[in-house]
Scaffold this motif. Structure first.
Motif, PDB file in Angstrom:
ATOM      1  N   THR A 153     -59.392  50.951  74.828  1.00 39.01           N
ATOM      2  CA  THR A 153     -59.020  51.780  75.966  1.00 39.01           C
ATOM      3  C   THR A 153     -60.272  52.046  76.780  1.00 39.01           C
ATOM      4  OG1 THR A 153     -57.870  53.776  76.673  1.00 39.01           O
ATOM      5  CG2 THR A 153     -59.319  53.991  74.764  1.00 39.01           C
ATOM      6  N   PHE A 154     -60.106  52.224  78.097  1.00 35.45           N
ATOM      7  CA  PHE A 154     -61.247  52.236  79.004  1.00 35.45           C
ATOM      8  C   PHE A 154     -61.028  53.317  80.066  1.00 35.45           C
ATOM      9  CE2 PHE A 154     -63.527  49.653  82.537  1.00 35.45           C
ATOM     10  CZ  PHE A 154     -64.738  50.249  82.243  1.00 35.45           C
ATOM     11  N   LYS A 194     -56.260  61.714  80.020  1.00 33.10           N
ATOM     12  CA  LYS A 194     -56.555  60.519  79.235  1.00 33.10           C
ATOM     13  C   LYS A 194     -57.213  60.972  77.928  1.00 33.10           C
ATOM     14  CE  LYS A 194     -57.470  57.781  83.406  1.00 33.10           C
ATOM     15  NZ  LYS A 194     -58.434  56.934  84.133  1.00 33.10           N
ATOM     16  N   LYS A 195     -56.430  60.949  76.844  1.00 33.02           N
ATOM     17  CA  LYS A 195     -56.923  61.424  75.556  1.00 33.02           C
ATOM     18  C   LYS A 195     -56.709  60.348  74.503  1.00 33.02           C
ATOM     19  CE  LYS A 195     -56.468  66.349  76.496  1.00 33.02           C
ATOM     20  NZ  LYS A 195     -55.968  67.651  76.028  1.00 33.02           N
ATOM     21  N   VAL A 196     -57.656  60.254  73.586  1.00 35.47           N
ATOM     22  CA  VAL A 196     -57.668  59.112  72.667  1.00 35.47           C
ATOM     23  C   VAL A 196     -57.141  59.437  71.272  1.00 35.47           C
ATOM     24  CG1 VAL A 196     -59.574  58.041  73.913  1.00 35.47           C
ATOM     25  CG2 VAL A 196     -60.070  59.551  71.977  1.00 35.47           C
ATOM     26  N   GLU A 197     -56.859  60.710  70.974  1.00 33.31           N
ATOM     27  CA  GLU A 197     -56.382  61.054  69.638  1.00 33.31           C
ATOM     28  C   GLU A 197     -55.108  60.289  69.276  1.00 33.31           C
ATOM     29  OE1 GLU A 197     -58.305  64.958  71.134  1.00 33.31           O
ATOM     30  OE2 GLU A 197     -57.219  63.234  71.963  1.00 33.31           O
ATOM     31  N   LEU A 198     -54.183  60.195  70.221  1.00 37.39           N
ATOM     32  CA  LEU A 198     -52.919  59.517  69.976  1.00 37.39           C
ATOM     33  C   LEU A 198     -53.145  58.051  69.617  1.00 37.39           C
ATOM     34  CD1 LEU A 198     -49.872  60.519  70.276  1.00 37.39           C
ATOM     35  CD2 LEU A 198     -49.829  59.088  72.321  1.00 37.39           C
ATOM     36  N   VAL A 220     -61.638  50.590  69.997  1.00 34.85           N
ATOM     37  CA  VAL A 220     -62.780  50.640  70.910  1.00 34.85           C
ATOM     38  C   VAL A 220     -62.473  51.643  72.019  1.00 34.85           C
ATOM     39  CG1 VAL A 220     -64.279  49.355  72.473  1.00 34.85           C
ATOM     40  CG2 VAL A 220     -63.353  48.237  70.418  1.00 34.85           C
ATOM     41  N   ILE A 221     -63.226  52.751  72.033  1.00 36.57           N
ATOM     42  CA  ILE A 221     -63.102  53.773  73.076  1.00 36.57           C
ATOM     43  C   ILE A 221     -64.230  53.522  74.065  1.00 36.57           C
ATOM     44  CG2 ILE A 221     -62.892  56.230  73.578  1.00 36.57           C
ATOM     45  CD1 ILE A 221     -60.852  55.227  71.509  1.00 36.57           C
ATOM     46  N   ALA A 222     -63.911  52.889  75.183  1.00 31.54           N
ATOM     47  CA  ALA A 222     -64.934  52.467  76.146  1.00 31.54           C
ATOM     48  C   ALA A 222     -64.933  53.401  77.350  1.00 31.54           C
ATOM     49  CB  ALA A 222     -64.665  51.032  76.592  1.00 31.54           C
ATOM     50  N   GLY A 223     -66.046  54.085  77.550  1.00 26.58           N
ATOM     51  CA  GLY A 223     -66.141  54.984  78.683  1.00 26.58           C
ATOM     52  C   GLY A 223     -66.792  56.294  78.295  1.00 26.58           C
ATOM     53  N   ALA A 224     -66.669  57.273  79.163  1.00 30.34           N
ATOM     54  CA  ALA A 224     -67.377  58.543  78.992  1.00 30.34           C
ATOM     55  C   ALA A 224     -66.419  59.714  79.169  1.00 30.34           C
ATOM     56  CB  ALA A 224     -68.517  58.613  80.017  1.00 30.34           C
ATOM     57  N   VAL A 232     -54.995  49.564  75.884  1.00 36.61           N
ATOM     58  CA  VAL A 232     -54.034  50.661  75.775  1.00 36.61           C
ATOM     59  C   VAL A 232     -54.381  51.748  76.791  1.00 36.61           C
ATOM     60  CG1 VAL A 232     -53.045  52.400  74.233  1.00 36.61           C
ATOM     61  CG2 VAL A 232     -53.728  50.165  73.321  1.00 36.61           C
ATOM     62  N   PHE A 233     -53.347  52.342  77.380  1.00 38.18           N
ATOM     63  CA  PHE A 233     -53.503  53.428  78.347  1.00 38.18           C
ATOM     64  C   PHE A 233     -52.929  54.710  77.718  1.00 38.18           C
ATOM     65  CE2 PHE A 233     -53.645  49.503  80.506  1.00 38.18           C
ATOM     66  CZ  PHE A 233     -54.332  49.667  81.693  1.00 38.18           C
ATOM     67  N   PRO A 234     -53.742  55.475  77.001  1.00 42.03           N
ATOM     68  CA  PRO A 234     -53.234  56.683  76.333  1.00 42.03           C
ATOM     69  C   PRO A 234     -53.186  57.877  77.289  1.00 42.03           C
ATOM     70  CG  PRO A 234     -55.529  56.362  75.768  1.00 42.03           C
ATOM     71  CD  PRO A 234     -55.163  55.231  76.683  1.00 42.03           C
ATOM     72  N   TYR A 235     -52.335  57.789  78.290  1.00 39.16           N
ATOM     73  CA  TYR A 235     -52.268  58.787  79.342  1.00 39.16           C
ATOM     74  C   TYR A 235     -51.070  59.713  79.126  1.00 39.16           C
ATOM     75  CZ  TYR A 235     -55.191  55.421  81.992  1.00 39.16           C
ATOM     76  OH  TYR A 235     -56.171  54.561  82.403  1.00 39.16           O
TER      77      TYR A 235
END
Length: 403
Positions: A212-213, A220-224, A243-247, A291-294
């Motif tokens: 995800t980027f 936009k949260k990555v826990e899910l 892979v969690i890409a970004g800030a 993936v778009f975890p939005y």
């Protein structure tokens, strides 16, 4: 034509800077442009204009800063000094700051340019009518939401005083025309930054990378995603890497650090931090799925167009604007319910366990991305500026004859 573009620009961390880089690269190669004037935010490092392609002269004016109250004065001064023939604004509502007054003042600039009789196009990447203020991290207070919406409507009315306002979705044209009774809104596709040669749609040997980027922490949260991949691992026994890409998003400055601590025991969980432009191709090429975890949307998705350009399968929440964008531009996606890790896990499983399906999605997305390269988008903007100039000439001739 001396074309000015007011925008954030790399190495800026302000939103939409990457979009500007690719648009500028294409404008620079257009024969009718004699000079590009970049009205950019100030950065400590030099602006990135290391284009391989030859092109017109580029003048850089670092004339505004995020959350500065003086941006109107400094930008107008830069415009007076450079005297552009036309101006393109690359905007969204939090472009000039995350504080209310600087953000609002900056959005007065298109009106000021129109009053100065400079042909003006505003590229508006989102509209407040379609933004969930709570989910994107602006405010959860009901009263403040009403105030923001009211203020946003006033600012939108002022932005619509530009000669043309371009949005990236046809739905937004209908909304703005109906609410504000205007006819100067047009839909211009987001466009694809780069369209490499057709990929082979293969993935590297070893662990399949689920990537995800973006800028994380608000909607936009990555826990899910982390939870969903763990479910898929248990169900299939597959070797999967997250892979969690970004800030962090500016409104949530410690979000990813907190996620790292919470999920410290999860194996093969990679946080890349901010990704430099030259590292983006390898990031996408090495990924099996994007993936778009939005939990909400704020307009068109640059990441979707990037994923398509590299021929990647994508997994998206079943949300209005994203689903509509996929339909409008010919992309294909596996959808999931935005609050369900189980639903997301099923979507991931359906792709990582079926290579033919993954490739089919990648092919469809590459073809969709190839349909709207940034060179075409730049041409559309230039045609629109010519239309504005032609209308202006007709009006001037009519005024002359009447007088």
């Amino acid at each position: 034509m001396k074309l000015a573009i007011l925008t954030a620009y790399p190495p800026s961390k302000v939103t939409l800077n990457e979009y500007a880089y690719h648009l500028v690269r294409e404008f620079r190669q257009k024969s009718e442009i004699t000079e590009l004037i970049l009205l950019t935010d100030s950065t400590e490092e030099s602006k990135k204009i290391d284009f391989l392609e030859e092109g017109c002269k580029i003048t850089i004016k670092e004339c505004w800063s995020f959350n500065s109250y003086r941006n109107i004065l400094t930008v107008i001064k830069a415009i007076n000094e450079t005297a552009p023939n036309s101006i393109l604004f690359n905007l969204q509502f939090m472009k000039f700051g995350d504080k209310k007054i600087p953000a609002a003042l900056g959005l007065l600039l298109p009106l000021i340019c129109k009053l100065k009789r400079i042909p003006t196009i505003v590229l508006l990447h989102n509209i407040l009518e379609e933004v969930d203020l709570k989910k994107v991290g602006i405010t959860s207070n009901k009263l403040l939401q009403k105030i923001y919406k009211f203020t946003g409507s006033l600012l939108t009315m002022l932005i619509l005083k530009a000669d043309v306002v371009a949005v990236t979705m046809r739905k937004y044209v209908d909304i703005l025309e109906k609410k504000y009774n205007v006819k100067n809104v047009i839909a211009i596709p987001h466009g694809t930054f780069e369209v490499p040669q057709k990929p082979e749609f293969k993935v590297p040997k070893g662990a399949l990378k689920i990537m995800t980027f973006g800028k994380f922490g608000t909607y936009k949260k990555v826990e899910l995603l982390i939870e969903a991949v763990q479910i898929v691992r248990r169900m299939t026994g597959m070797d999967l890497e997250i892979v969690i890409a970004g800030a962090n998003h500016p409104n949530t400055p410690s979000y990813l650090e907190n996620v790292k601590r919470r999920f410290a025991s999860v194996p093969k969980l990679i946080f890349t931090g901010y990704i430099q432009e030259d590292k983006i191709p390898s990031l996408f090429n090495e990924s099996a799925v994007v993936v778009f975890p939005y939990s909400s949307t704020t307009g068109s998705s640059g990441v979707l167009h990037q994923a398509g350009s590299y021929g990647k399968a994508v997994i998206m929440p079943n949300l209005g604007d994203l689903a509509l964008l996929v339909k409008e531009e010919g992309y294909r996606a596996e959808f999931f319910e935005p609050t369900s890790a189980v639903s997301l896990a099923k979507s991931i499983e359906s792709i990582v366990t079926n290579d033919a399906y993954r490739v089919a999605l990648g092919i469809a997305n590459y073809e969709a991305a190839s349909a709207y390269p940034m060179s075409m988008i730049a041409d559309i903007y230039l045609d629109t500026f010519h239309d504005i100039l032609n209308v202006s000439k007709v009006k001037n001739n009519c005024n002359y004859q009447v007088n």
